[in-house]
Design an enzyme around this catalytic site. Structure first.
Site, PDB file in Angstrom:
ATOM      1  N   HIS A   1      -1.558  -1.155  -4.209  1.00  0.00           N
ATOM      2  CA  HIS A   1      -2.324  -1.416  -3.115  1.00  0.00           C
ATOM      3  C   HIS A   1      -2.861   0.560  -2.991  1.00  0.00           C
ATOM      4  CE1 HIS A   1      -5.842  -2.015  -1.638  1.00  0.00           C
ATOM      5  NE2 HIS A   1      -5.500  -1.311  -0.824  1.00  0.00           N
TER       6      HIS A   1
ATOM      7  N   ASP B   1      -4.567   3.996  -2.598  1.00  0.00           N
ATOM      8  CA  ASP B   1      -5.677   4.039  -0.884  1.00  0.00           C
ATOM      9  C   ASP B   1      -5.754   5.318  -1.240  1.00  0.00           C
ATOM     10  OD1 ASP B   1      -6.243   1.695   0.687  1.00  0.00           O
ATOM     11  OD2 ASP B   1      -4.125   1.877   1.092  1.00  0.00           O
TER      12      ASP B   1
ATOM     13  N   MET C   1      -8.559   8.557   0.320  1.00  0.00           N
ATOM     14  CA  MET C   1      -9.806   8.751   0.978  1.00  0.00           C
ATOM     15  C   MET C   1     -10.175   9.988   0.744  1.00  0.00           C
ATOM     16  SD  MET C   1      -7.136   6.713   4.080  1.00  0.00           S
ATOM     17  CE  MET C   1      -6.539   5.666   3.696  1.00  0.00           C
TER      18      MET C   1
ATOM     19  N   HIS D   1      -8.209   1.567  -4.231  1.00  0.00           N
ATOM     20  CA  HIS D   1      -9.377   0.956  -2.943  1.00  0.00           C
ATOM     21  C   HIS D   1     -10.065   2.219  -2.865  1.00  0.00           C
ATOM     22  CE1 HIS D   1      -9.181   0.082   1.540  1.00  0.00           C
ATOM     23  NE2 HIS D   1     -11.009   0.033   0.871  1.00  0.00           N
TER      24      HIS D   1
ATOM     25  N   ASP E   1      -6.461  -6.923   4.064  1.00  0.00           N
ATOM     26  CA  ASP E   1      -5.947  -5.022   4.917  1.00  0.00           C
ATOM     27  C   ASP E   1      -5.698  -4.701   5.806  1.00  0.00           C
ATOM     28  OD1 ASP E   1      -4.944  -2.934   3.853  1.00  0.00           O
ATOM     29  OD2 ASP E   1      -6.146  -2.043   3.131  1.00  0.00           O
ATOM     30  N   GLY E   2      -4.466  -4.511   5.979  1.00  0.00           N
ATOM     31  CA  GLY E   2      -4.671  -3.774   8.268  1.00  0.00           C
ATOM     32  C   GLY E   2      -3.564  -4.906   8.778  1.00  0.00           C
ATOM     33  N   GLY E   3      -2.262  -4.375   8.895  1.00  0.00           N
ATOM     34  CA  GLY E   3      -1.567  -4.314  10.520  1.00  0.00           C
ATOM     35  C   GLY E   3      -1.136  -6.233   9.489  1.00  0.00           C
TER      36      GLY E   3
ATOM     37  N   GLY F   1       1.352  -2.280   3.802  1.00  0.00           N
ATOM     38  CA  GLY F   1       1.832  -1.117   4.019  1.00  0.00           C
ATOM     39  C   GLY F   1       3.075  -0.707   4.770  1.00  0.00           C
TER      40      GLY F   1
ATOM     41  N   MET G   1     -11.100  -5.903   4.927  1.00  0.00           N
ATOM     42  CA  MET G   1     -10.761  -4.933   6.035  1.00  0.00           C
ATOM     43  C   MET G   1     -10.125  -5.924   7.814  1.00  0.00           C
ATOM     44  SD  MET G   1      -9.752  -2.307   4.066  1.00  0.00           S
ATOM     45  CE  MET G   1      -8.989  -1.689   6.069  1.00  0.00           C
TER      46      MET G   1
ATOM     47  N   SER H   1       0.949  -1.302   0.011  1.00  0.00           N
ATOM     48  CA  SER H   1       0.014  -0.175  -0.031  1.00  0.00           C
ATOM     49  C   SER H   1       0.804   1.155  -0.098  1.00  0.00           C
ATOM     50  CB  SER H   1      -0.535  -0.088   1.326  1.00  0.00           C
ATOM     51  OG  SER H   1      -1.781   1.619   1.459  1.00  0.00           O
TER      52      SER H   1
ATOM     53  N   MET I   1     -12.029   4.727  -0.553  1.00  0.00           N
ATOM     54  CA  MET I   1     -12.383   4.960   0.600  1.00  0.00           C
ATOM     55  C   MET I   1     -13.406   6.314   0.624  1.00  0.00           C
ATOM     56  SD  MET I   1      -9.211   3.435   3.143  1.00  0.00           S
ATOM     57  CE  MET I   1      -8.302   3.512   1.826  1.00  0.00           C
TER      58      MET I   1
HETATM   59  O1  LIG Z   1      -6.676   1.276   3.482  1.00  0.00           O
HETATM   60  C1  LIG Z   1      -5.474   1.012   4.448  1.00  0.00           C
HETATM   61  C2  LIG Z   1      -5.728   2.019   5.820  1.00  0.00           C
HETATM   62  O2  LIG Z   1      -7.501   2.171   5.544  1.00  0.00           O
HETATM   63  C3  LIG Z   1      -4.532   0.563   4.379  1.00  0.00           C
HETATM   64  O3  LIG Z   1      -4.055  -0.143   2.685  1.00  0.00           O
HETATM   65  C4  LIG Z   1      -3.877  -0.367   5.058  1.00  0.00           C
HETATM   66  O4  LIG Z   1      -4.016  -0.075   6.348  1.00  0.00           O
HETATM   67  C5  LIG Z   1      -2.343  -0.978   5.115  1.00  0.00           C
HETATM   68  O5  LIG Z   1      -1.512  -0.377   6.399  1.00  0.00           O
HETATM   69  P1  LIG Z   1      -0.797  -0.863   7.184  1.00  0.00           P
HETATM   70  O6  LIG Z   1      -0.369  -2.162   6.230  1.00  0.00           O
HETATM   71  O7  LIG Z   1       0.287  -0.157   7.787  1.00  0.00           O
HETATM   72  O8  LIG Z   1      -1.362  -1.496   8.142  1.00  0.00           O
END
Ligand SMILES: O=C(CO)[C@H](O)[C@H](O)COP(=O)(O)O
Length: 287
Positions: free
Chosen positions: A56, A58, A60, A89, A202-204, A224, A160, A31, A91
């Site tokens: 990826h 993002d 927003m 993506h 996606d996320g963490g 990311g 997510m 990301s 958002m």
């Molecule tokens: O969509 C996202 C947040 O809304 C990011 O893509 C996602 O959080 C990736 O970041 P990390 O890998 O640092 O968690």
């Protein structure tokens, strides 16, 4: 409509998400939310060289989520720098007006949150009419029943594993059960003749949890901070190459091999950087 040529023939073995000899695809999608925005062209070239399957991207809007990032102009600016697909993506709310703009700017995959669209089926059709792959994104508290009447129109489901809006958050463990649920839905769908559907998370996502995430059923992994936070110096762990390799290896180790065997999908995307030629390619039957 003029779209990207997808052709993976030029990709080296092991690059762009294929795990040699494993029989499974592991796709890492860095990301760029965590990239150095002042050097974005260089950053996306570096992740492609390190074996990223997707960029990826993002988006927003400071309305659907409490943050404001990048739009079609930035997508268009990075498009010539990479051959791999750009996975947008959204958002944002509302969704539809941005779809033609991102398609024109070089997006290959466009995903959105169903609760942000008044007519989900219409939005999915709009994405496909513009020559892009389409996906739905489910937040941690969004139920999987959104897939009940949409799975046959999806190329991707994105779960997510954090609440959307910011990079660098902690993985929400309840996502693993949700991944297992969606994996089963997709496997049944494929086994009964349905089209390929990628399952992205996606996320963490980090090197120390990606094996468990893969085991739960994900095949496509957004990372990311794990990627762009990797130290550059080879002696400090190999920079992007090193972390991407570790992510791929760990994910491949976690993948279940007892799942029903289904034909390889035909989702082999690559933009032709040399010609800048742009046309989507898929042999998947579209509903
Ligand atoms: O969509 C996202 C947040 O809304 C990011 O893509 C996602 O959080 C990736 O970041 P990390 O890998 O640092 O968690």
């Amino acid at each position: 409509m003029n779209r990207h040529v997808w052709n993976q023939a030029a990709a080296p073995e092991g690059a762009h998400g294929t795990t040699p000899g494993s029989g499974v695809d592991v796709r890492i999608a860095p990301s760029i939310l965590s990239a150095d925005f002042a050097r974005l062209g260089e950053e996306v070239r570096a992740i492609e060289a390190a074996g990223a399957a997707l960029v990826h991207f993002d988006v927003m809007d400071n309305h659907y989520v409490p943050n404001l990032t990048i739009g079609p102009l930035v997508c268009e600016a990075i498009r010539p720098h990479v051959s791999i697909p750009i996975d947008v993506h959204l958002m944002v709310e509302p969704v539809d007006a941005l779809i033609p703009m991102f398609a024109k700017a070089g997006a290959d995959i466009i995903t959105f949150h169903p609760e942000a669209s008044r007519h989900v089926d219409r939005t999915l059709a709009l994405i496909r009419e513009h020559g892009c792959k389409a996906g739905l994104v489910l937040n941690p508290a969004t139920p999987t029943h959104w897939l009940d009447h949409t799975l046959d129109k999806l190329d991707m489901v994105l779960l997510m594993s954090v609440n959307p809006g910011f990079g660098g958050q902690r993985f929400i463990p309840g996502t693993l059960a949700k991944l297992r649920d969606v994996r089963e839905r997709i496997d049944v769908h494929r086994a009964t003749g349905g089209q390929p559907v990628w399952l992205e998370v996606d996320g963490g996502v980090k090197t120390d949890n990606i094996a468990a995430i893969a085991h739960a059923g994900a095949d496509t992994f957004v990372a990311g901070s794990a990627v762009f936070g990797a130290p550059d110096a080879p002696e400090a762990g190999g920079g992007y190459h090193g972390v991407m390799q570790r992510l791929r290896d760990q994910a491949a180790a976690g993948m279940r091999h007892d799942r029903p065997q289904i034909p390889e999908d035909d989702f082999k995307p690559t933009y032709d950087k040399t010609t800048g030629d742009a046309s989507c390619h898929s042999t998947s039957a579209r509903p």
